[in-house]
Design an enzyme around this catalytic site. Sequence first.
Site, PDB file in Angstrom:
ATOM      1  N   GLU A 241       0.882  -1.185   0.000  1.00  0.00           N
ATOM      2  CA  GLU A 241       0.000   0.000   0.000  1.00  0.00           C
ATOM      3  C   GLU A 241       0.907   1.218   0.000  1.00  0.00           C
ATOM      4  O   GLU A 241       1.437   1.611   1.035  1.00  0.00           O
ATOM      5  CB  GLU A 241      -0.892   0.000   1.253  1.00  0.00           C
ATOM      6  CG  GLU A 241      -1.872  -1.148   1.325  1.00  0.00           C
ATOM      7  CD  GLU A 241      -3.083  -0.948   0.421  1.00  0.00           C
ATOM      8  OE1 GLU A 241      -3.151   0.061  -0.323  1.00  0.00           O
ATOM      9  OE2 GLU A 241      -3.977  -1.813   0.460  1.00  0.00           O
ATOM     10  N   CYS A 275      -2.659   8.967   2.801  1.00  0.00           N
ATOM     11  CA  CYS A 275      -2.294   8.357   1.515  1.00  0.00           C
ATOM     12  C   CYS A 275      -3.305   8.716   0.439  1.00  0.00           C
ATOM     13  O   CYS A 275      -2.952   9.217  -0.621  1.00  0.00           O
ATOM     14  CB  CYS A 275      -2.165   6.854   1.664  1.00  0.00           C
ATOM     15  SG  CYS A 275      -3.562   6.095   2.499  1.00  0.00           S
TER      16      CYS A 275
HETATM   17  P1  NAD Z   1       8.450   5.094   4.534  1.00  0.00           P
HETATM   18  O1  NAD Z   1       8.445   4.217   3.347  1.00  0.00           O
HETATM   19  O2  NAD Z   1       9.550   6.067   4.709  1.00  0.00           O
HETATM   20  O3  NAD Z   1       8.430   4.240   5.884  1.00  0.00           O
HETATM   21  C1  NAD Z   1       7.430   3.274   6.135  1.00  0.00           C
HETATM   22  C2  NAD Z   1       7.994   2.188   7.030  1.00  0.00           C
HETATM   23  O4  NAD Z   1       9.002   1.454   6.325  1.00  0.00           O
HETATM   24  C3  NAD Z   1       8.647   2.682   8.308  1.00  0.00           C
HETATM   25  O5  NAD Z   1       8.259   1.829   9.362  1.00  0.00           O
HETATM   26  C4  NAD Z   1      10.137   2.553   8.005  1.00  0.00           C
HETATM   27  O6  NAD Z   1      10.929   2.373   9.146  1.00  0.00           O
HETATM   28  C5  NAD Z   1      10.158   1.316   7.147  1.00  0.00           C
HETATM   29  N1  NAD Z   1      11.320   1.171   6.258  1.00  0.00           N
HETATM   30  C6  NAD Z   1      12.126   2.150   5.761  1.00  0.00           C
HETATM   31  N2  NAD Z   1      13.031   1.614   4.913  1.00  0.00           N
HETATM   32  C7  NAD Z   1      12.788   0.274   4.883  1.00  0.00           C
HETATM   33  C8  NAD Z   1      13.351  -0.820   4.163  1.00  0.00           C
HETATM   34  N3  NAD Z   1      14.369  -0.641   3.331  1.00  0.00           N
HETATM   35  N4  NAD Z   1      12.830  -2.051   4.338  1.00  0.00           N
HETATM   36  C9  NAD Z   1      11.767  -2.238   5.165  1.00  0.00           C
HETATM   37  N5  NAD Z   1      11.194  -1.238   5.876  1.00  0.00           N
HETATM   38  C10 NAD Z   1      11.693   0.003   5.733  1.00  0.00           C
HETATM   39  O7  NAD Z   1       7.009   5.821   4.519  1.00  0.00           O
HETATM   40  P2  NAD Z   1       6.445   6.940   5.525  1.00  0.00           P
HETATM   41  O8  NAD Z   1       7.151   8.224   5.244  1.00  0.00           O
HETATM   42  O9  NAD Z   1       6.414   6.415   6.910  1.00  0.00           O
HETATM   43  O10 NAD Z   1       4.921   7.041   5.039  1.00  0.00           O
HETATM   44  C11 NAD Z   1       4.463   7.962   4.105  1.00  0.00           C
HETATM   45  C12 NAD Z   1       4.146   7.297   2.793  1.00  0.00           C
HETATM   46  O11 NAD Z   1       3.223   6.212   3.022  1.00  0.00           O
HETATM   47  C13 NAD Z   1       3.424   8.192   1.802  1.00  0.00           C
HETATM   48  O12 NAD Z   1       3.938   7.963   0.517  1.00  0.00           O
HETATM   49  C14 NAD Z   1       1.972   7.721   1.889  1.00  0.00           C
HETATM   50  O13 NAD Z   1       1.191   8.021   0.754  1.00  0.00           O
HETATM   51  C15 NAD Z   1       2.145   6.276   2.095  1.00  0.00           C
HETATM   52  N6  NAD Z   1       0.944   5.683   2.673  1.00  0.00           N
HETATM   53  C16 NAD Z   1       0.208   4.810   1.913  1.00  0.00           C
HETATM   54  C17 NAD Z   1      -0.958   4.265   2.442  1.00  0.00           C
HETATM   55  C18 NAD Z   1      -1.812   3.308   1.658  1.00  0.00           C
HETATM   56  O14 NAD Z   1      -2.708   2.687   2.243  1.00  0.00           O
HETATM   57  N7  NAD Z   1      -1.592   3.155   0.365  1.00  0.00           N
HETATM   58  C19 NAD Z   1      -1.379   4.626   3.733  1.00  0.00           C
HETATM   59  C20 NAD Z   1      -0.580   5.515   4.472  1.00  0.00           C
HETATM   60  C21 NAD Z   1       0.587   6.020   3.931  1.00  0.00           C
END
Ligand code: NAD
Length: 467
Positions: A241, A275
């Site tokens: 997602e 999101c």
């Molecule tokens: P992010 O990708 O920076 O981080 C998300 C999670 O991934 C965190 O827990 C982080 O520690 C972890 N992470 C970071 N690098 C990783 C790796 N290499 N391997 C595994 N895990 C890793 O995202 P964010 O800044 O926390 O969230 C914002 C983004 O999320 C926006 O783009 C938003 O649109 C999206 N989002 C999507 C949905 C949906 O349902 N489609 C819902 C909410 C947010």
Amino acid sequence: METYESLLAAVTVEDGTPVIDPATGQAFAYAPSATLDDLDRAIDAARAAQPAWAALSDDERRAALSAAADEIEASSEALAQLIAREQGKPLSGPGARFEAGAVVAWLRATIATELEPEVVVDDGQAKATVYYRPIGLVGAIGPWNWPAMIATWQFAPALRMGNAVVMKPSEYTPLSVLATAHLVNRHLPEGLFTVLAGDRELGEAIGKHPAFGKVTFTGSARTGQAIMRASADNLTRLTLELGGNDPGIVLPDVDPKAIAEGLFWGAFINTGQTCAALKRLYVHEDVHDDVVRELAAIASAMPMGPGTDEQNVLGPLTTEQQFGVVDRLVEDAKARGGRVVVGGEPDRAAPGWFYPATLVEGLDDEADLVREEQFGPALPILKYSDVEEAIERANRGDAGLGASVWSSDPERAREVAARIQAGSVWINSHGTIHPMAPFGGVKGSGYGLEFGVEGLKAMGVPQVIHG
Ligand code: NAD
């Protein structure tokens, strides 16, 4: 029933990773930092607990999850206060109390959803029935914008389907997820569901660990791609997602005053950090100026301040980094000749990561504020003259999470909606998700569905019994 203080004490440590209050920019508590050894221990405990959980009847698992929903409901004010403090969203409006309520609502909807075996062939000669079996161990990685609600979207269907779960919340918002699990775990077998607060290295370790039969991830597209690469050798099932850049198309037949509040909350819910929020708004030239005026009246009247103050309905950005993203995009928009209708001038000397609700008009689609996901309170409003042109512009770019069409003619709106490349298209609202309606992205917004019966199927492995 927990108080804010008792819940905070249950999930924090004396000496750990600082958790920042985004309204002040200062640490207000310390979260535990899980190590890779902690991950191995959690995996061992989950593997030990999962077979007995899977062997329970569906009704027994539902009963345990139902007790967990009651437990959270009894402490939902404490959870809401923790969300408001840690993530920044206001208690009032569609904010922290709404999120704590959604945790309970999604748990209950997940419990209520029926997933029956499906007889797909029965012609007298052959019979085939599709069942969904437990995967085993599910890894879950989450973002910081709706931390407790999105965690629930992940763990509730996974547990209902007979799996064990190891979850890593965002390093910016670990406490509300730890608190949710603290309450849920009073009703689950030990070791079945563990939340490990940690940084991205812990997420990477979950992504590549062969113990996980499935990893469900919500976050940025870049991280989703990294998880896909890391998990490739294990052929791990994935739900991704990812981010969105949702367009809205306003048709010429609207009443601008009637739709303005829906447009506002579609874009500015959770101060834009959602999101499936409205992230670029295409308005027909006949109604463009009226829509801008009505939206500006609302945007300039909405109180913004610390989430823990009842009077606010808009809060700070959750991280300094996200403040920087929004600031860069708005400054670039100004430099490209965009006209800032309201907002656009944050008080840089004030504490916390507050960026005012901002509307920008007069940009073209090449501006970064239009092309990129702002994930904050800055909405570009773009004029169009022909609906075909608006559809083509809405479909530009990689993202395909949500979209909306605004019209007083629902039939016409549905025709336009069918031509937009997005997993969900709303008519006369935006982002109004429902726990029984499947939700997921297309194109660069990922794949896999959450919620309802499709969400349950995604947390199982299909098995076809012939005969
Ligand atoms: P992010 O990708 O920076 O981080 C998300 C999670 O991934 C965190 O827990 C982080 O520690 C972890 N992470 C970071 N690098 C990783 C790796 N290499 N391997 C595994 N895990 C890793 O995202 P964010 O800044 O926390 O969230 C914002 C983004 O999320 C926006 O783009 C938003 O649109 C999206 N989002 C999507 C949905 C949906 O349902 N489609 C819902 C909410 C947010």
